[in-house]
Each structure stands twice: as structure tokens, then as C-alpha cells.
Design a protein around this motif. Structure first.
Motif, PDB file in Angstrom:
ATOM      1  N   GLY A 110     -12.486  23.138  13.491  1.00  0.00           N
ATOM      2  CA  GLY A 110     -12.657  22.144  14.549  1.00  0.00           C
ATOM      3  C   GLY A 110     -11.980  22.531  15.846  1.00  0.00           C
ATOM      4  O   GLY A 110     -11.403  23.612  15.973  1.00  0.00           O
TER       5      GLY A 110
ATOM      6  N   SER B 287     -11.535  11.751  14.598  1.00  0.00           N
ATOM      7  CA  SER B 287     -12.391  12.869  14.199  1.00  0.00           C
ATOM      8  C   SER B 287     -13.838  12.575  14.552  1.00  0.00           C
ATOM      9  O   SER B 287     -14.387  11.525  14.182  1.00  0.00           O
ATOM     10  CB  SER B 287     -12.268  13.119  12.694  1.00  0.00           C
TER      11      SER B 287
ATOM     12  N   ARG C  45     -16.300  27.080  19.176  1.00  0.00           N
ATOM     13  CA  ARG C  45     -16.335  25.611  19.154  1.00  0.00           C
ATOM     14  C   ARG C  45     -16.804  24.953  20.447  1.00  0.00           C
ATOM     15  O   ARG C  45     -16.702  23.738  20.575  1.00  0.00           O
ATOM     16  CB  ARG C  45     -14.944  25.042  18.780  1.00  0.00           C
TER      17      ARG C  45
ATOM     18  N   ARG D 169     -15.964  18.852  15.724  1.00  0.00           N
ATOM     19  CA  ARG D 169     -16.449  20.146  15.224  1.00  0.00           C
ATOM     20  C   ARG D 169     -17.049  20.976  16.352  1.00  0.00           C
ATOM     21  O   ARG D 169     -17.060  22.194  16.302  1.00  0.00           O
ATOM     22  CB  ARG D 169     -17.490  19.922  14.129  1.00  0.00           C
TER      23      ARG D 169
END
Length: 417
Positions: free
Chosen positions: A153, A11, A295, A167
Motif C-alpha cells: 500500500g 484504509s 503505487r 492500495r
């Protein structure tokens, strides 16, 4: 450290696709201003290929201020060459005399040149060094194969089977951007039937920091000063020719190339010699119809590819970076979702009009000057002469060329975000 195992989902806050100057500057700008952001860069090019780039770029004063604010200009500056004067002339190749129609003093402020010439590998190396100090991972030799924006995300799939989650995905993967296509963003695009020949020329006498742009019937021929090297005095050449002629020149006999180069370069700096292998790139105009999608944000050539006639391509990319970083950092400080479309729209509104305006301007200039139509030649030469006699108008053009006009992001003013 980014975990790139095929079954891992690391992440991140921001993933930048593209480790050129614009992509690296985006990563460094965000991480420096907001250390809490997890930022990484992925690039399809093989590791170390950037070191083989022998070209140089014109870095406008505003971009120099940004690089200084990012802490890399001090490393670059010793090998950078200030442009102290810009000379513009309009002529044919065979003309025995090339009258100077327009000259620009090279300073936007006392002691601050409006541009510097910087070796591409020096610029890239300094930004990479800064990225490493900030803890930004650079994943090389791996392309983005797909991405899926959903919810809070975007899931990014790499060609080696690894998966990353972020993100925000920043596309800095060039004028033929694969990520732009994956996002479904259309472009306005056309070709000029021209190629830009780029090479470095060694010459006998010093250039004294003078840059020249000769408008010739086939396209502009620019001579840009470089820092003297081991082969003595040097200049970078950006030579626009009709596409078929450019390819013949680059692929043909070296003596023929040097003869044609000398006809355009002249003998004002004494004997000249081609110092590296000339290369040619096709020229066109590419403007993305949108700079953002869910995004994802486009920066640099992924958002706009313009004609080099005004030398603003890379500087537009740095302006994108400064604007995007300011928008994203301010959003994060306010607790907003940095990849949300309403946040990214602020970046698009800031940059899109300016970019389209520059694209149209370079297109018109190229069409106006890349021809040999008598009445048009006379009209444009009168126009250049009038500008030469109007100091305020010349100052306006200098501000434009330096990147300090309009709604300038903080980094380009040399200010922290």
C-alpha cells in the motif's frame, strides 16, 4: 465515511488527488464498475470554488459516450451545445477577407456531433453528484503533503495531519502536479512564450453551432459555440497571443480589449460584447517521463499538458481515466494487486505513446501556424486546401478529433467495463 482524525489510518483501495473533471471521472469510473472498491477523493482547492468557474470545455464524442456510460450525460446534455461545423482559416489580423481553407462536418455518426461545448461547472457538478450517489467521499480544502509507498500500500499524509492508506494513489492534481514531483517523476517541459486568453462573448446573431479557428501570426484564435443564456447568443473564445501582449490586453482598458477582440472576431455575428472577465494562462508543453511509479498513476494534466491548438487536453485526460479504470478493474476481478507496478505498467503502455504523439503534433502545429513567414504560409494554405478536397482524409481527422481512433478503451466506446 473517511475518518480523518490525525491519529486514524483509514484504509482505502483508491485515493484520487484532485477533484477536477479528470479526478472525479476517475473516481466515478472505478466505483461504478467495481462497487466493492473503497474510493475517496482529496482536493487542495477550497470547497465550492468550482462553482465560480465560468469557462467551458470542448468535450469530444468519445468523452460524451463515456459520460453517458457513467450516467451523467443526461444531466449535462440539456445545457451542452453541439458543434455542427468546424471552419479553419489562415490570415493576418488586418486582412479584410479571411478565406475558408477547410471545413469539417460536425458528425462522427448520424445524429452524433464530434464534440459539444459544456460549461465547466455543469460538468464538475454532474460528476460530483454521481460521486456522492456512489458513496465516494470528497475531502476538500486539504492538500496531500507527502506519501510513502511501501509493501502492499501507500500511506498518504494530508496537510491537516490526517493519514490515509490506499492500495493505489491516482494523481489528478494538474500540470504543476505536486504528487508527480513527490514521486520523483521527471518531465520534458518548455514554454511557448504564449498565453491563452479565455472569455465568453455575447453576440447579436446566432452561431448555429459553428466553431471557427483562425490561424493568426501570434497564435490561433478559436470561436466556440455555447448554449444561448440569459444574455442571449454566446460563444467561448480561446485567443492565443504572445505572453507580454496577452497580459497587457487582460490588464488594460476594457475598450482596448474589445476593439482588439472585434478585429479578430469580426462582425459576422453582429455586435459583440465581452460577457465576463478575460483571463490569461501561460502555454507550454509538459510531458511526464513516466506515467506511473510504485503505487501511483498520473492522469490528465499531471501526465501531460499540451497546447490548446487542437482542443484535446481535457479529452486526453478522459482517455487516461478510461484506460486506467479498465486496467484496474480487470486486475481487481482477477485478484491482482491494483497498485502493483506490473499492473500500472499496462496503463502506461496503453497511454504513453498516444499522449506523446499528441503532444508532438500540437507542438508542430503551433510552430507551423503561429508565424507570418510568407513561404511557410503559402505551403500550409496549400496543404489545408488539399485536405479540404480529400473526404477520406477529412473523415480521418474527424475521427481523431472525436477521440474514436486507435486503441479506444471501452468507456470511450460507450461500453461498460
Amino acid at each position: 465515511m473517511v475518518d480523518r482524525k490525525a491519529n486514524a489510518k483509514t484504509s482505502l483501495d483508491v485515493l484520487v488527488a484532485g477533484a477536477g473533471y479528470v479526478g472525479l471521472a476517475a473516481a466515478v469510473s472505478l466505483k461504478q464498475a467495481r462497487p466493492s472498491l473503497a474510493v475517496a477523493v482529496v482536493d487542495a482547492a477550497p470547497a465550492g470554488v468550482w462553482r465560480k468557474d465560468g469557462r467551458a470545455s470542448a468535450i469530444a464524442a468519445a468523452a460524451c459516450r463515456m459520460l453517458d456510460q457513467l450516467g451523467v450525460w443526461a444531466e449535462i446534455a440539456p445545457e451542452a451545445q453541439a458543434i455542427t461545423e468546424m471552419i479553419v482559416t489562415d490570415s493576418r489580423t488586418a486582412d479584410p477577407v479571411r478565406p475558408v481553407f477547410l471545413t469539417f462536418d460536425g458528425e462522427v455518426a448520424p445524429g452524433e456531433p464530434f464534440a459539444h461545448m459544456v460549461a465547466n461547472k455543469d460538468l464538475n457538478g454532474a460528476l460530483r453528484g454521481s460521486a456522492e450517489k456512489l458513496g465516494i467521499d470528497i475531502i476538500e480544502g486539504v492538500a496531500v503533503s507527502a506519501f510513502d509507498p511501501s509493501g502492499a500500500g501507500v500511506t498518504v499524509h494530508l496537510a491537516d495531519g490526517a493519514t490515509l492508506k490506499a492500495r493505489l494513489l491516482v494523481a489528478a492534481d494538474g500540470v504543476n502536479s505536486k504528487l508527480r514531483d513527490m514521486a520523483g517523476i521527471k518531465t520534458v517541459k518548455w514554454e511557448y512564450g504564449q498565453s491563452g486568453i479565455v472569455c465568453t462573448v455575447a453576440h447579436e446573431r446566432p452561431h448555429n453551432g459553428h466553431a471557427e479557428e483562425h490561424f493568426l501570426p501570434a497564435g490561433p484564435f478559436a470561436t466556440l459555440p455555447l448554449k444561448p443564456g440569459k444574455d442571449g447568443n454566446r460563444s467561448s473564445i480561446v485567443w492565443v497571443e504572445r505572453m507580454e501582449d496577452a497580459q497587457k490586453l487582460v490588464d488594460g482598458d476594457d475598450l482596448v480589449f474589445e476593439h482588439e477582440l472585434e478585429l479578430r472576431f469580426g462582425l459576422k455575428l453582429g455586435e459583440i460584447r465581452v460577457a465576463d472577465k478575460p483571463r490569461a494562462w501561460p502555454l507550454g508543453l509538459t510531458l511526464a517521463r513516466a506515467f506511473v511509479a510504485p503505487r501511483i498513476a498520473l492522469v490528465g494534466d499531471a501526465a501531460h499538458g499540451i497546447h490548446p491548438i487542437a482542443g484535446q487536453g481535457l479529452n486526453l485526460g478522459f482517455k487516461d481515466v478510461a484506460a486506467l479504470a479498465e486496467v484496474v478493474v480487470e486486475a481487481d476481478r482477477l485478484g491482482q494487486d491494483i497498485g502493483a507496478l506490473d499492473v500500472l505498467e499496462r496503463y502506461q503502455q496503453w497511454r504513453r505513446f498516444d499522449t506523446v504523439q499528441m503532444g508532438v503534433t500540437t507542438d508542430v502545429l503551433n510552430r507551423l501556424f503561429s508565424n507570418d513567414i510568407g513561404p511557410l504560409r503559402a505551403a500550409r494554405d496549400i496543404g489545408l486546401g488539399l485536405v479540404e478536397r480529400m473526404p477520406r482524409l477529412k473523415d480521418f481527422f474527424i475521427r481523431q478529433a472525436s477521440g474514436l481512433s486507435g486503441d479506444t478503451p471501452r468507456l470511450l466506446k460507450g461500453e461498460a467495463i
